[in-house]
Enzyme design. Sequence first.
Site, PDB file in Angstrom:
ATOM      1  N   GLY A 110       0.728  -1.333   0.137  1.00 52.42           N
ATOM      2  CA  GLY A 110      -0.146   0.090   0.009  1.00 52.42           C
ATOM      3  C   GLY A 110       0.823   1.467   0.154  1.00 52.42           C
ATOM      4  N   GLU A 113       1.929   1.548  -3.375  1.00 50.97           N
ATOM      5  CA  GLU A 113       0.302   2.265  -4.254  1.00 50.97           C
ATOM      6  C   GLU A 113       0.271   3.734  -3.763  1.00 50.97           C
ATOM      7  OE1 GLU A 113      -1.595  -1.329  -2.677  1.00 50.97           O
ATOM      8  OE2 GLU A 113      -2.131  -1.547  -4.433  1.00 50.97           O
TER       9      GLU A 113
END
Length: 257
Positions: A110, A113
């Site tokens: 994440g 991301e």
Amino acid sequence: MNYQIIKPERFGRVELLTISRPASLNALNSAFFAELVDYLDYVVTDEPFDVLVITGEGKAFAAGADIAEMAGLDHEGARRFSERGQQTFLMLEDLPIPVIAAVNGYALGGGCELSMACDIRLASSNALFGQPEVNLGLVPGYAGTQRLSRLIGLGGSLKWILSGLNMDANEAYRIGLVQGISEPEKLIEDALALARRIATRGPKAVRAAKFLLRKGFDMSFQKALDMEKEHFAELFNDEGIEGMKAFLEKRKPSWEL
Ligand code: DAK
């Protein structure tokens, strides 16, 4: 909202936002997402500055979604968890102003991301990028399977996402995932310098350029050209006139129109 995890600091027309949960390597938990959504709402509504820089405290940018929190999810909970992350990162990507990720260390899962939802990534020489979800029996859930291929192409994305391997800053630079590398102690200075450079260009032109690049990417070429033409012409109603006049008069433009 009183923020516990994100720390905003203003430098003129630039803001530095630090993710501060260093004991967990800035793992992205629900509290982080709640704060980020609140903050992005404020930025979209007020536009109180021209460029946002995001970094992490300590040795990580963010070491991923919070695995301790994710481990308790069932099938439906996981769908909501993924959707919330996707929507939040879309909000970030869709900000009218540019966002620079100053990646100071681990940018995994994440965290990688999150950096990819920013417009520009600058990395410290000791940064490490990767989508290690397959090591956990998962896939990226915050648009990593889609943004990585748009940034570096399908072949490279398949390699990195299927293997769960990490890449260092040099490799990330070589494949075009990051746009610059700094020594760790110079990263924030360099990111703020780039942010200031952008913040002193024509503010409407910068916003229009971001919009055209981002929106045009997923459109047909002809539609994107039509859109470009309209935004180009629009700037001749105000900011562009001042910019060209200033050039011809050999002075700095004044963007306060
Ligand atoms: N979540 C929670 N805690 C984390 C964490 C994470 N992602 N990463 C590190 N920590 C915590 C560690 O548990 C440790 O806590 P304590 O034991 O001190 O309480 C502390 O941070 C320091 O970590 P280490 O002791 O491990 O530090 P090291 O320097 O030895 O190692 C490391 C650093 C980054 C190599 C290591 O921490 C590591 O491998 N971390 C996990 C990296 C990772 O796998 N990241 C990807 C996370 S998965 C989806 C939605 C979203 C996603 C997927 C699916 N759907 C809903 C479908 C996204 C997934 C991910 O991001």
